[in-house]
Design an enzyme around this catalytic site. Structure first.
Site, PDB file in Angstrom:
ATOM      1  N   GLY A 111       5.446   7.936  28.656  1.00  0.00           N
ATOM      2  CA  GLY A 111       5.779   8.630  29.896  1.00  0.00           C
ATOM      3  C   GLY A 111       6.431   7.712  30.930  1.00  0.00           C
ATOM      4  N   GLU A 114       9.962   7.520  29.933  1.00  0.00           N
ATOM      5  CA  GLU A 114      10.542   8.837  30.236  1.00  0.00           C
ATOM      6  C   GLU A 114      10.789   8.992  31.737  1.00  0.00           C
ATOM      7  OE1 GLU A 114       7.351  10.742  27.934  1.00  0.00           O
ATOM      8  OE2 GLU A 114       8.919  11.884  26.921  1.00  0.00           O
TER       9      GLU A 114
END
Ligand code: DAK
Length: 260
Positions: A111, A114
């Site tokens: 994450g 991301e």
């Protein structure tokens, strides 16, 4: 506003968002995602702001991914809720009208990687390591990594990174086009600030239009994308900033853009 897991600071027209859970390498738990969402709302509604830098607290990590300790026992309902916040946050980050800069100051995994991929510009410190290790945990990237990484570095590179789950160092990340520049750790923020300060001087409406057209256009066919550009270009001729920018050039002075 009192945040527990992030810091939102201002340097005049520049906002700096720091994910601040250094003991867990700034991993995203639900609280951190909620606070990032709140912070992005605040940034979105503050018309004075013209650029955002996103970074991680401490010297070791940008964001080491979603919080595994919190995820391990999640029920499907909790996972759905977590995914819902995550998708909203990442979409908000990507569609913020002001330019966003990721200052990747260490591990940017899962994450975290991301999150960087949702920013417009990504700069990294020499000690940074980036990757999408989700397959090592038995899942796949779930906050857009399969799509955004592929669009940025191409299918084959993305597959290599996602299938192996291995991290790349900053130099390799630069070589494959995942980060723009690599800086010594103690110069990373200074570099990001100096890029941001350049952007602060440009026409904010023009940057917002350029961002919108690039982002929407990248997913469409060339003809529709060029049409979008034509609309964005012509709309700007209804702004004070366009008059100011062109007059300033003719009058041999610096423009004073007002964002209207
Ligand atoms: N979560 C929780 N704690 C973490 C963490 C993480 N992701 N990463 C590090 N920590 C914690 C460690 O547990 C350790 O805590 P203490 O033992 O001190 O209490 C502390 O941070 C320091 O970490 P290490 O001791 O491990 O430090 P090292 O330098 O040895 O190693 C490392 C650094 C980054 C290589 C290592 O910590 C590591 O591999 N971390 C995990 C990286 C990772 O796998 N990240 C998660 C990727 S998966 C979803 C959508 C998306 C996602 C989830 C759901 N939905 C749609 C539902 C996203 C998933 C991911 O991000």
């Amino acid at each position: 506003m009192g945040y527990e897991t992030i810091r939102l600071e201002y340097e005049e027209q520049l906002a700096i968002l720091t994910i601040d859970r250094p003991k867990a390498l700034n991993a995203f738990n639900a609280k951190a995602l909620q606070e990032v969402e709140l912070a992005l709302r605040v940034v979105h509604h503050n018309a004075q702001l013209r650029a955002l830098i996103v970074t991680g607290s401490g010297e070791k990590a940008f964001v080491a991914g979603a919080d595994i300790a919190e995820m391990v026992e999640m029920t499907p309902t909790q996972a759905r809720e977590f995914a819902g916040i995550g998708h909203r946050v990442f979409h908000m980050m990507e569609t913020l009208s002001i330019p966003t800069i990721a200052a990747v100051n260490g591990f940017a995994l899962g994450g975290g990687c991301e999150l960087a991929l949702c920013c417009d510009l990504i700069y990294a410190s020499e000690n940074a390591k980036l990757g999408l290790p989700e397959v090592t945990l038995g899942v796949i990237p779930g906050f857009g990594g399969t799509q955004r990484l592929t669009r940025l570095v191409g299918r084959v590179r993305a597959k290599e990174l996602i299938f192996t789950g291995e991290m790349v160092d900053a130099a390799k990340a630069k070589e494959i086009g995942l980060v723009l520049e690599v800086l010594p750790a103690d110069r990373l923020m200074e570099h990001c600030r100096s890029v941001a300060h350049k952007l602060l001087k440009r026409g904010p409406l023009a940057i917002a239009q350029a961002k919108r057209v690039i982002e929407f256009g990248a997913d469409g066919d060339l003809r529709s994308a060029n049409e979008l550009e034509r609309q964005g270009f012509s709309m700007l001729f209804g702004s004070e900033d366009q008059r100011e920018g062109m007059r300033a050039f003719l009058e041999k002075r610096q423009p004073m853009f007002k964002g209207r």
